[in-house]
Design a protein around this motif. Structure first.
Motif, short mmCIF file in Angstrom:
data_model
loop_
_atom_site.label_atom_id
_atom_site.label_comp_id
_atom_site.label_asym_id
_atom_site.label_seq_id
_atom_site.Cartn_x
_atom_site.Cartn_y
_atom_site.Cartn_z
N GLN A 213 -98.97 -6.78 -59.26
CA GLN A 213 -99.06 -8.24 -59.23
C GLN A 213 -99.14 -8.83 -60.63
O GLN A 213 -98.38 -9.75 -60.99
CB GLN A 213 -100.29 -8.64 -58.41
N TRP A 214 -100.06 -8.32 -61.44
CA TRP A 214 -100.28 -8.94 -62.75
C TRP A 214 -99.25 -8.52 -63.78
O TRP A 214 -98.96 -9.28 -64.72
CB TRP A 214 -101.70 -8.66 -63.22
N TYR A 215 -98.65 -7.35 -63.65
CA TYR A 215 -97.50 -7.00 -64.49
C TYR A 215 -96.39 -8.03 -64.25
O TYR A 215 -95.77 -8.53 -65.19
CB TYR A 215 -97.02 -5.59 -64.13
N ALA A 216 -96.17 -8.35 -62.98
CA ALA A 216 -95.12 -9.31 -62.61
C ALA A 216 -95.39 -10.69 -63.21
O ALA A 216 -94.49 -11.34 -63.74
CB ALA A 216 -95.02 -9.41 -61.09
N LEU A 217 -96.64 -11.15 -63.13
CA LEU A 217 -96.95 -12.49 -63.62
C LEU A 217 -96.74 -12.61 -65.12
O LEU A 217 -96.26 -13.64 -65.61
CB LEU A 217 -98.39 -12.87 -63.26
N PHE A 218 -97.11 -11.57 -65.86
CA PHE A 218 -96.89 -11.61 -67.30
C PHE A 218 -95.40 -11.68 -67.61
O PHE A 218 -94.99 -12.35 -68.57
CB PHE A 218 -97.53 -10.38 -67.96
N CYS A 219 -94.58 -10.99 -66.83
CA CYS A 219 -93.12 -11.07 -67.01
C CYS A 219 -92.63 -12.50 -66.81
O CYS A 219 -91.77 -12.99 -67.56
CB CYS A 219 -92.41 -10.14 -66.03
N TYR A 220 -93.17 -13.17 -65.80
CA TYR A 220 -92.74 -14.55 -65.54
C TYR A 220 -93.18 -15.48 -66.67
O TYR A 220 -92.37 -16.25 -67.20
CB TYR A 220 -93.31 -15.06 -64.21
N TRP A 221 -94.46 -15.45 -67.04
CA TRP A 221 -94.95 -16.39 -68.05
C TRP A 221 -94.26 -16.21 -69.40
O TRP A 221 -94.04 -17.18 -70.11
CB TRP A 221 -96.47 -16.24 -68.20
N GLN A 222 -93.92 -14.99 -69.73
CA GLN A 222 -93.27 -14.74 -71.02
C GLN A 222 -91.81 -15.19 -71.04
O GLN A 222 -91.25 -15.44 -72.11
CB GLN A 222 -93.34 -13.25 -71.36
N ASN A 223 -91.18 -15.30 -69.86
CA ASN A 223 -89.74 -15.50 -69.82
C ASN A 223 -89.28 -16.75 -69.08
O ASN A 223 -88.07 -17.00 -69.02
CB ASN A 223 -89.07 -14.28 -69.19
N SER A 224 -90.21 -17.53 -68.52
CA SER A 224 -89.79 -18.68 -67.70
C SER A 224 -89.00 -19.71 -68.51
O SER A 224 -87.96 -20.20 -68.04
CB SER A 224 -91.01 -19.33 -67.04
N SER A 225 -89.46 -20.03 -69.71
CA SER A 225 -88.74 -21.03 -70.53
C SER A 225 -87.34 -20.55 -70.88
O SER A 225 -86.36 -21.30 -70.77
CB SER A 225 -89.53 -21.32 -71.81
N LYS A 226 -87.24 -19.30 -71.31
CA LYS A 226 -85.92 -18.78 -71.71
C LYS A 226 -85.00 -18.60 -70.49
O LYS A 226 -83.79 -18.76 -70.59
CB LYS A 226 -86.09 -17.46 -72.47
N SER A 227 -85.58 -18.29 -69.32
CA SER A 227 -84.77 -18.18 -68.11
C SER A 227 -84.17 -19.54 -67.73
O SER A 227 -82.98 -19.65 -67.43
CB SER A 227 -85.63 -17.64 -66.95
N ILE A 228 -84.99 -20.57 -67.78
CA ILE A 228 -84.51 -21.92 -67.48
C ILE A 228 -83.49 -22.37 -68.51
O ILE A 228 -82.47 -22.99 -68.18
CB ILE A 228 -85.70 -22.91 -67.40
N ALA A 229 -83.73 -22.06 -69.78
CA ALA A 229 -82.78 -22.42 -70.84
C ALA A 229 -81.42 -21.80 -70.58
O ALA A 229 -80.38 -22.44 -70.79
CB ALA A 229 -83.32 -21.98 -72.20
N LEU A 230 -81.40 -20.55 -70.11
CA LEU A 230 -80.13 -19.86 -69.84
C LEU A 230 -79.46 -20.36 -68.57
O LEU A 230 -78.25 -20.62 -68.55
CB LEU A 230 -80.39 -18.35 -69.72
N SER A 231 -80.22 -20.50 -67.49
CA SER A 231 -79.62 -20.83 -66.20
C SER A 231 -79.24 -22.30 -66.07
O SER A 231 -78.28 -22.64 -65.38
CB SER A 231 -80.56 -20.42 -65.05
N VAL A 232 -79.99 -23.18 -66.71
CA VAL A 232 -79.75 -24.62 -66.58
C VAL A 232 -79.06 -25.20 -67.81
O VAL A 232 -78.07 -25.94 -67.70
CB VAL A 232 -81.07 -25.38 -66.31
N TRP A 233 -79.53 -24.86 -69.02
CA TRP A 233 -78.99 -25.44 -70.25
C TRP A 233 -77.97 -24.51 -70.94
O TRP A 233 -77.33 -24.92 -71.91
CB TRP A 233 -80.12 -25.78 -71.22
N ASN A 234 -77.87 -23.27 -70.47
CA ASN A 234 -76.95 -22.30 -71.06
C ASN A 234 -77.16 -22.17 -72.58
O ASN A 234 -76.21 -22.21 -73.37
CB ASN A 234 -75.49 -22.67 -70.75
N THR A 235 -78.42 -22.03 -72.97
CA THR A 235 -78.73 -21.94 -74.40
C THR A 235 -79.87 -20.96 -74.62
O THR A 235 -80.50 -20.48 -73.67
CB THR A 235 -79.08 -23.33 -74.98
N THR A 236 -80.14 -20.67 -75.88
CA THR A 236 -81.25 -19.82 -76.30
C THR A 236 -81.91 -20.46 -77.51
O THR A 236 -81.32 -21.38 -78.12
CB THR A 236 -80.76 -18.41 -76.70
N PRO A 237 -83.11 -20.01 -77.91
CA PRO A 237 -83.74 -20.57 -79.11
C PRO A 237 -82.87 -20.38 -80.36
O PRO A 237 -82.85 -21.25 -81.24
CB PRO A 237 -85.06 -19.77 -79.22
N GLU A 238 -82.14 -19.27 -80.43
CA GLU A 238 -81.29 -19.00 -81.60
C GLU A 238 -80.04 -19.87 -81.60
O GLU A 238 -79.54 -20.27 -82.67
CB GLU A 238 -80.87 -17.52 -81.61
#
Length: 436
Positions: free
Chosen positions: A249-274
């Protein structure tokens, strides 16, 4: 302990207000710290290691604070648990105030260690505080009140990531100006809400026999570690079963919190921080709104889970909530319309409400009353050990198996939640009396 008095709903709310400030701070850690790392130039595979502070400080601090608070009675400072969460809230507030002044990646990482130390010092005694103060029939309401304030505090933290960039435009130093506003508000909420709970709620004093026992036991550096080891050896079977659920459970949650912004950036905005830092900033702001929504769901449904726990048992409620959360994670990376992210993450909001309260109902009747503190600390060890494993292993998984794709990281988290839900069904629990 002296006889526990039946508290009113508002008395239970007052004693848990401090959880609001603690969880506002955790909300910033979940949604703002990793984007700050991105703004300061971190690579995707560095993010897990930069989050090592959370699990490691939780692993070291919470069980030690729990063991110490079991053997503490300081009436001038509030009693047994309150001295610890007041000190923790103060440390947390100072770290939140300083965090926006981070001028480098490692300065931000260092301040996260201090912030996490304060949060963990404050939060552990709060779990034991519920078990100390409320009888068995009211403990579900007490733990779900903490779930409510988890959702409420983290909602405001995430909404600040959406609203403040509209008000505080531009940058100050190396970070956007809105970061200062969000973290300064967090510093105020942390100490203010904990002070309110301490002011409105008195702890139950120990009996003469308990007080004599506390005074006769000499505290040393070894004492909390000896208590923790003894408690682990004597730990009831249900806690070992819960530990396995928590591993996934908690391994999964850390994966989500670390990657939610970048996932949304890729799927919706098609971009990355770089690729486009300004466009990525929009994705971070929207992620704050999305995460704010799942926390709104959390505080709206938190108290209703008490009813379902009574009717269907805590473990079946937790199973259902984990399945809903997993479904949300599996859908999340495939959504291209930013507005459809809200119904997808609703399942996680319900799951989060369960995670922050229901598991404690499975174990609280199985642990001795005089050792609530140390066992609540051990439960936190079950939370942070998976997080620690995640921080040292997921960078490799992210780079070599998930191709540094944040969307695949969210999918991976959904699969882990399905596994944890299945394991939940095998937990053996005692039937508990739950008040209406």
């Amino acid at each position: 302990m002296n006889r526990k008095i039946h508290l009113s709903f508002w008395q239970i709310i007052n004693m848990n207000v401090g959880f609001f400030g603690i969880q506002y701070s955790f909300g910033l850690q979940q949604s703002a710290v990793n984007p700050i790392y991105d703004f300061l130039g971190a690579h995707p595979d560095q993010i897990p290691l930069l989050n090592l502070a959370g699990p490691l400080t939780g692993l070291l601090i919470q069980p030690i604070i729990g063991a110490l608070s079991d053997k503490t009675w300081l009436p001038r400072l509030g009693g047994r648990r309150k001295p610890f969460f007041l000190i923790g809230a103060l440390i947390c507030s100072v770290a939140l105030f300083l965090f926006p002044f981070s001028s480098s990646l490692w300065m931000a990482a260092g301040l996260l260690w201090i912030l996490d130390a304060g949060n963990n010092t404050a939060m552990e005694p709060y779990r034991a505080f519920i078990a100390d103060k409320l009888d068995e029939s009211q403990q579900p309401m007490g733990f779900q009140a903490q779930s409510f304030f988890t959702g409420f505090g983290q909602t405001l933290a995430n909404l600040s990531l959406f609203i403040f960039p509209l008000i505080f435009i531009g940058t100050t130093g190396k970070l956007p100006t809105w970061v200062f506003a969000s973290f300064f508000l967090g510093a105020l909420c942390s100490i203010g809400s904990v002070w309110w709970s301490s002011y409105t709620t008195k702890e139950i004093p120990p009996t003469e026999e308990e007080l004599q026992k506390i005074q006769s036991e000499r505290l040393s550096l070894i004492t909390p570690f000896a208590d923790i080891i003894k408690a682990v050896i004597e730990m009831p079977k249900v806690m070992w079963q819960l530990a396995l659920v928590y591993l996934f459970q908690w391994y999964a949650l850390f994966c989500y919190w670390q990657n939610s912004s970048k996932s949304i950036a890729l799927s919706v905005w098609n971009t990355t921080p770089e690729k486009d830092i300004k466009l990525y900033g929009e994705a971070v702001s929207w992620t704050g709104l999305v995460n704010g929504w799942y926390n709104i769901v959390t505080f709206l449904c938190a108290f209703s889970l008490v009813y379902f726990a009574k009717k269907y048992s805590p473990k079946h409620v937790h199973f259902g909530c984990l399945v809903l959360a997993a479904t949300g994670f599996l859908l999340f990376p495939h959504i291209h319309n930013k507005y459809l992210l809200f119904p997808a993450i609703t399942g996680f909001g319900i799951g989060w409400a369960s995670m922050m309260g229901i598991p404690y109902l499975m174990i609280v009747s199985n642990i001795p009353k005089e050792r609530y503190g140390v066992y609540m600390g051990i439960i936190n060890m079950m939370i942070v050990i998976p997080m620690f494993i995640q921080t040292i292993t997921f960078g490799f998984i992210m780079k070599h198996f998930l191709h540094n794709d944040a969307r695949l990281a969210i999918t991976f988290a959904g699969v882990l939640l399905i596994i944890s839900a299945i394991i939940t069904l095998f937990i053996s629990t005692k039937k508990q009396a739950i008040s209406e």
